[in-house]
Write an enzyme that holds these catalytic residues in place. Structure first.
Site, PDB file in Angstrom:
ATOM      1  N   GLU A  62      -0.006  -0.756   5.829  1.00 40.09           N
ATOM      2  CA  GLU A  62       1.016  -0.105   6.551  1.00 40.09           C
ATOM      3  C   GLU A  62       0.885   1.420   6.730  1.00 40.09           C
ATOM      4  OE1 GLU A  62       4.747   1.408   8.129  1.00 40.09           O
ATOM      5  OE2 GLU A  62       3.730   1.795   6.401  1.00 40.09           O
TER       6      GLU A  62
ATOM      7  N   ASP B 153       0.802  -1.095   0.201  1.00 43.12           N
ATOM      8  CA  ASP B 153      -0.014  -0.032  -0.092  1.00 43.12           C
ATOM      9  C   ASP B 153       0.895   1.350  -0.012  1.00 43.12           C
ATOM     10  OD1 ASP B 153       0.882  -0.787   2.795  1.00 43.12           O
ATOM     11  OD2 ASP B 153      -0.400   0.996   3.562  1.00 43.12           O
TER      12      ASP B 153
HETATM   13  N1  BES Z   1       8.566   3.329   5.451  1.00 41.27           N
HETATM   14  C1  BES Z   1       7.929   4.236   6.432  1.00 41.27           C
HETATM   15  C2  BES Z   1       8.692   4.375   7.845  1.00 41.27           C
HETATM   16  C3  BES Z   1       9.844   5.016   7.534  1.00 41.27           C
HETATM   17  C4  BES Z   1       9.879   6.461   7.174  1.00 41.27           C
HETATM   18  C5  BES Z   1      11.237   4.347   7.087  1.00 41.27           C
HETATM   19  C6  BES Z   1      11.151   7.067   6.649  1.00 41.27           C
HETATM   20  C7  BES Z   1      12.138   5.054   6.951  1.00 41.27           C
HETATM   21  C8  BES Z   1      12.315   6.383   6.611  1.00 41.27           C
HETATM   22  C9  BES Z   1       6.590   3.740   6.763  1.00 41.27           C
HETATM   23  O1  BES Z   1       5.841   3.198   5.435  1.00 41.27           O
HETATM   24  C10 BES Z   1       5.670   4.730   7.428  1.00 41.27           C
HETATM   25  O2  BES Z   1       5.552   5.844   6.595  1.00 41.27           O
HETATM   26  N2  BES Z   1       5.194   4.394   8.126  1.00 41.27           N
HETATM   27  C11 BES Z   1       4.198   5.220   9.133  1.00 41.27           C
HETATM   28  C12 BES Z   1       3.401   4.333   9.985  1.00 41.27           C
HETATM   29  C13 BES Z   1       2.238   4.928  10.448  1.00 41.27           C
HETATM   30  C14 BES Z   1       1.224   5.129   9.368  1.00 41.27           C
HETATM   31  C15 BES Z   1       1.712   3.818  11.489  1.00 41.27           C
HETATM   32  C16 BES Z   1       4.626   6.404   9.546  1.00 41.27           C
HETATM   33  O3  BES Z   1       5.694   6.398   9.907  1.00 41.27           O
HETATM   34  O4  BES Z   1       3.952   7.639   9.271  1.00 41.27           O
HETATM   35 MN    MN Z   2       6.996   2.312   4.105  1.00 39.87          MN
END
Ligand code: BES
Ligand code: MN
Length: 446
Positions: free
Chosen positions: A150, A88
């Site tokens: 996610e 997603d």
């Molecule tokens: N891949 C990201 C997390 C991330 C961001 C890792 C930047 C490395 C660098 C992940 O897909 C993400 O954005 N997660 C969300 C999670 C939330 C919706 C629970 C986030 O961090 O906002």
């Molecule tokens: Mn991600």
């Protein structure tokens, strides 16, 4: 470069073509109208994994978004490795702010642009590359788990995990959903922040009122809400909510230069940073609070009326070591006790994802460091991550003896969640090679 490394290099055009096909699918789970696209994306991922040689592939759901589980059983005596990614993507935002259409893969100067190109369809591409590099016969057991919600906080991940616990059990868990220090310097992510959110509604009046007849005597709800939101930070932009966890800042070899922050964030001339301490410490080891939305009268329909109620959504990052539930309690307590003028406050709890800190030592970490160093020609650095991957803490709790390795294809220019998201194609090649070499090494450890 090793024979396996050459093999990944040969495979790269096919992997890139698959990544492009995935980018064309608008798998935005947060947008109900596009949920059929998320289903189509899961099916596409499933058929790519079958094509790469996984004998056992299924699309599963626990009432939420479809996830894909693909399995290749462990050869005798070999460990099983779970490879995670998510299919997603975030909504694309304002398409007019993109330099190319968000769902049309477009290469410019060695970067492939498109929503999800990096976060996290490139993670799926890495797993495909590794399986293909072994001609479908890796030296370890492989389970690929590709989640479909996610970016919406993984609401049904716990249920999926409970239903498919046996199928998902592994000795090593590789999460290809993070980033690197730069396009030249690889990184292992050793801590992530957690995430909680809530909605706060402020009410001051039983109904809207003429602002001339009543203004200056009774408060409007939007002014009360704005004051309440302002109380979340001090004048320097440090979080001002009591009771939040802040680990002692570790001795930080790495920091992010202020000019880099200004350039990559697009900080406007004259606007300063918020909070105290080195940027990497603020990003990786401190809580952060952001107001991510407000419901109130839109400017276009504003009349001279005292607004009776207004609502905001607040998101908070939780430092590694903190408990997400306790942080939501602290935020709620702050909101309930800081409204001006006795305004009524109603807080509705939202999503909750735990932070995670990794003990990045031992033979599995020696192997990933060696594989990453060989693939990039430079040893990886350890970094924290300000973002969140709720999957990690849930799987760590379910499989406490598994070693968790957080890697990924992003780099600081990837612009995940922003307009003009992109994947550096050379980094994709290096990340896929590192993962492949790592799996080969795990086969040898056994
Ligand atoms: N891949 C990201 C997390 C991330 C961001 C890792 C930047 C490395 C660098 C992940 O897909 C993400 O954005 N997660 C969300 C999670 C939330 C919706 C629970 C986030 O961090 O906002
Ligand atoms: Mn991600």
């Amino acid at each position: 470069m090793s024979e396996l490394g050459n093999r990944v290099a040969e495979l790269l055009p096919s992997v890139r073509a698959d990544l492009e096909d995935l980018i064309r699918i608008q798998s935005v789970w947060a947008d109900e109208a596009r949920r059929p696209e998320v289903i189509r994306c899961a099916d596409t991922v499933a058929s790519l994994l079958s094509g790469a040689g996984f004998p056992d592939v299924s699309v599963v759901s626990a009432g939420g978004a479809p996830a894909v589980i693909a399995r290749y059983p462990a050869p005798a005596g070999a460990p099983t490795v779970l490879l995670y990614a998510h299919h997603d993507v975030q909504p694309e935002g304002d398409p007019s702010q993109w330099d190319s259409a968000p769902f049309v893969p477009t290469e410019v100067d060695g970067r492939l642009y498109g929503r999800g190109s990096s976060d996290d369809k490139a993670g799926i591409a890495c797993h495909l590359a590794a399986m293909r590099a072994f001609d479908g016969k890796p030296p370890v057991g492989l389970t690929v788990f590709v989640e479909g919600e996610e970016e919406s906080g993984s609401p049904t991940l716990g249920a999926l995990l409970a239903e498919h616990r046996e199928a998902l059990a592994a000795d090593v868990i590789v999460i290809a959903d993070s980033g690197n220090w730069s396009t030249e310097i690889p990184a292992l992510t050793v801590s992530l922040r957690g995430l909680v959110d809530c909605e706060v509604e402020v009410a001051t009046l039983a109904k809207g009122l003429h602002s001339g007849i009543w203004g200056g005597v009774v408060p409007d709800a939007l002014s009360a809400l704005v004051r309440l939101l302002a109380s979340l930070h001090d004048d320097d932009g440090n979080v001002a909510v009591a009771g939040l966890f802040e680990p002692p800042a570790p001795e930080q070899a790495l920091d992010i230069p202020a000019e880099q922050i200004r350039a990559e964030a697009g900080l406007l001339e004259g606007v300063g940073e918020i909070g105290a301490g080195p940027a990497s410490a603020r990003l990786w080891f401190k809580p952060a609070i952001t107001v991510i939305g407000i419901d109130t009268t839109p400017v276009a329909s504003a009349s001279n009326t005292l607004i009776p109620r207004a609502r905001a959504k607040i998101s908070m990052r939780v430092a590694p070591g903190g408990d997400a539930g306790a942080h939501l309690d602290a935020l709620r307590a702050h909101l309930e006790s800081h409204a001006p003028w006795g305004a009524r406050v109603t807080v509705t709890d939202g999503e909750l994802g735990q932070p995670y800190a990794i003990d990045a030592t031992g033979p599995v970490y020696d192997a990933i460091r060696a594989a990453t160093g060989a693939a990039w020609g430079v040893a990886p650095v350890d970094m924290g991550m300000g973002g969140s991957i709720p999957f990690i803490a849930e799987f760590a709790a379910a499989f406490p003896s598994a070693t968790i390795v957080v890697t990924g294809p992003e780099d600081p220019a990837s612009a995940a969640h922003s307009v003009n998201e992109s994947q550096d194609l050379a980094v994709l090649a290096k990340a896929a090679t590192a993962e492949t070499l790592f799996l080969a090494a795990l086969g040898d450890i056994a």
